[in-house]
Scaffold this motif. Structure first.
Motif, mmCIF file in Angstrom:
data_model
loop_
_atom_site.group_PDB
_atom_site.id
_atom_site.type_symbol
_atom_site.label_atom_id
_atom_site.label_comp_id
_atom_site.label_asym_id
_atom_site.label_seq_id
_atom_site.Cartn_x
_atom_site.Cartn_y
_atom_site.Cartn_z
ATOM 1 N N LYS A 15 0.841 -1.202 0.000
ATOM 2 C CA LYS A 15 0.000 0.000 0.000
ATOM 3 C C LYS A 15 0.878 1.254 0.000
ATOM 4 O O LYS A 15 0.611 2.207 -0.739
ATOM 5 C CB LYS A 15 -0.922 0.002 1.217
ATOM 6 N N SER A 16 1.937 1.274 0.787
ATOM 7 C CA SER A 16 2.857 2.422 0.803
ATOM 8 C C SER A 16 3.535 2.604 -0.550
ATOM 9 O O SER A 16 3.679 3.727 -1.038
ATOM 10 C CB SER A 16 3.918 2.238 1.892
ATOM 11 N N ILE A 17 3.938 1.496 -1.165
ATOM 12 C CA ILE A 17 4.584 1.551 -2.475
ATOM 13 C C ILE A 17 3.628 2.121 -3.516
ATOM 14 O O ILE A 17 3.988 3.003 -4.301
ATOM 15 C CB ILE A 17 5.091 0.152 -2.888
ATOM 16 N N MET A 18 2.398 1.637 -3.530
ATOM 17 C CA MET A 18 1.406 2.111 -4.498
ATOM 18 C C MET A 18 1.011 3.562 -4.240
ATOM 19 O O MET A 18 0.821 4.337 -5.186
ATOM 20 C CB MET A 18 0.161 1.226 -4.491
ATOM 21 N N ASN A 26 5.243 12.354 -2.957
ATOM 22 C CA ASN A 26 4.796 12.129 -1.582
ATOM 23 C C ASN A 26 5.716 11.125 -0.905
ATOM 24 O O ASN A 26 6.164 10.162 -1.529
ATOM 25 C CB ASN A 26 3.364 11.603 -1.540
ATOM 26 N N ILE A 27 5.944 11.326 0.362
ATOM 27 C CA ILE A 27 6.799 10.434 1.138
ATOM 28 C C ILE A 27 5.915 9.426 1.868
ATOM 29 O O ILE A 27 4.958 9.790 2.542
ATOM 30 C CB ILE A 27 7.662 11.223 2.136
ATOM 31 N N GLU A 28 6.248 8.158 1.712
ATOM 32 C CA GLU A 28 5.546 7.061 2.377
ATOM 33 C C GLU A 28 6.534 6.286 3.233
ATOM 34 O O GLU A 28 7.732 6.318 2.991
ATOM 35 C CB GLU A 28 4.903 6.128 1.345
ATOM 36 N N ALA A 40 12.243 -5.605 2.412
ATOM 37 C CA ALA A 40 10.797 -5.469 2.599
ATOM 38 C C ALA A 40 10.118 -5.087 1.283
ATOM 39 O O ALA A 40 9.073 -5.638 0.933
ATOM 40 C CB ALA A 40 10.492 -4.440 3.682
ATOM 41 N N ILE A 41 10.726 -4.152 0.561
ATOM 42 C CA ILE A 41 10.175 -3.754 -0.741
ATOM 43 C C ILE A 41 10.289 -4.908 -1.736
ATOM 44 O O ILE A 41 9.338 -5.229 -2.448
ATOM 45 C CB ILE A 41 10.882 -2.492 -1.274
ATOM 46 N N ALA A 42 11.454 -5.529 -1.770
ATOM 47 C CA ALA A 42 11.663 -6.640 -2.699
ATOM 48 C C ALA A 42 10.672 -7.765 -2.435
ATOM 49 O O ALA A 42 10.132 -8.361 -3.373
ATOM 50 C CB ALA A 42 13.099 -7.149 -2.589
ATOM 51 N N ASN A 163 15.682 6.188 6.653
ATOM 52 C CA ASN A 163 14.609 6.228 7.643
ATOM 53 C C ASN A 163 13.386 5.433 7.192
ATOM 54 O O ASN A 163 12.286 5.657 7.695
ATOM 55 C CB ASN A 163 14.207 7.681 7.933
ATOM 56 N N ALA A 164 13.564 4.533 6.239
ATOM 57 C CA ALA A 164 12.503 3.660 5.724
ATOM 58 C C ALA A 164 11.393 4.438 5.043
ATOM 59 O O ALA A 164 10.242 4.039 5.055
ATOM 60 C CB ALA A 164 11.929 2.783 6.839
ATOM 61 N N GLN A 165 11.741 5.532 4.409
ATOM 62 C CA GLN A 165 10.775 6.330 3.659
ATOM 63 C C GLN A 165 11.053 6.156 2.166
ATOM 64 O O GLN A 165 12.209 6.013 1.763
ATOM 65 C CB GLN A 165 10.896 7.805 4.029
ATOM 66 N N ILE A 166 9.978 6.177 1.381
ATOM 67 C CA ILE A 166 10.143 6.074 -0.067
ATOM 68 C C ILE A 166 9.457 7.240 -0.766
ATOM 69 O O ILE A 166 8.469 7.789 -0.281
ATOM 70 C CB ILE A 166 9.595 4.753 -0.634
ATOM 71 N N VAL A 167 10.040 7.604 -1.902
ATOM 72 C CA VAL A 167 9.474 8.580 -2.830
ATOM 73 C C VAL A 167 9.585 7.945 -4.208
ATOM 74 O O VAL A 167 10.576 7.282 -4.511
ATOM 75 C CB VAL A 167 10.250 9.917 -2.797
ATOM 76 N N ALA A 168 8.563 8.135 -5.029
ATOM 77 C CA ALA A 168 8.567 7.509 -6.351
ATOM 78 C C ALA A 168 8.337 8.530 -7.447
ATOM 79 O O ALA A 168 7.724 9.576 -7.236
ATOM 80 C CB ALA A 168 7.487 6.436 -6.421
#
Length: 178
Positions: A15-18, A26-28, A40-42, A163-168
């Motif tokens: 859900k965070s990735i999507m 946006n930062i998730e 975790a992402i993989a 910090n375990a945050q993602i931006v896409a």
């Protein structure tokens, strides 16, 4: 002993990735798996019918057993993971074909933080425009824009910080250096 519900973790991380992909800039937040945010992402993205390439020092062996995804060369991979931002890998990521644009590659880069180049994002998922910082240089942005200029061909790119945050950035995102 801590018991991890991997299925629940995958649902939350997916859900965070999507969310990150559908709302570029946006930062998730990602929850770690095996004390690794990248794994975790993989674990969310990989399964037996996809391939991946990894350049780095993390241990993917357990993930290989769980997901049964196949390792391959960077130019053939559905997912490319890297412990650092690597423009060369962006050049190698497959972009799909006009008939099958879904056969493109998705790139996931680890970074220290999102400090870096100030850019303006526009396109689907962004209300008019959004100003953000990305941990890349101008040539990375130029190449990203070039690879994604023939929609629906192109690549999605994720940045994962310490910090375990993602931006896409999706293939539909227009990026302009400020």
């Amino acid at each position: 002993m801590n018991i991890v519900d991997i299925e629940k973790l995958n649902r939350e991380n997916f859900k965070s990735i999507m969310n990150a992909l559908s709302m570029p800039g946006n930062i998730e937040k990602i929850k770690p798996l095996f004390e690794s945010n990248l794994l975790a992402i993989a674990n969310c993205l990989l399964y037996s019918e996809v391939s991946y390439f990894y350049e780095g020092i993390e241990e993917f062996d357990l993930l290989d057993a769980i997901t049964n995804a196949s390792k391959t060369k960077e130019c053939e991979a559905d997912y490319i993971f890297c412990d650092e931002i690597n423009e060369y890998l962006l050049t190698k990521g497959k972009i799909g074909t006009s008939k099958d644009p879904e056969f493109s590659g998705t790139l996931i880069f680890k970074c220290k933080d999102f400090d870096g180049l100030k850019v303006k994002l526009s396109g689907p998922g962004i209300n008019k425009e959004k100003i953000v910082n990305l941990p890349v240089d101008k040539s990375f942005i130029e190449f990203f824009n070039e690879k994604n200029s023939y929609f629906p061909l192109g690549n999605e790119v994720f940045f994962l910080d310490e910090n375990a945050q993602i931006v896409a950035l999706s293939r539909t995102t227009k990026v302009e250096v400020m």
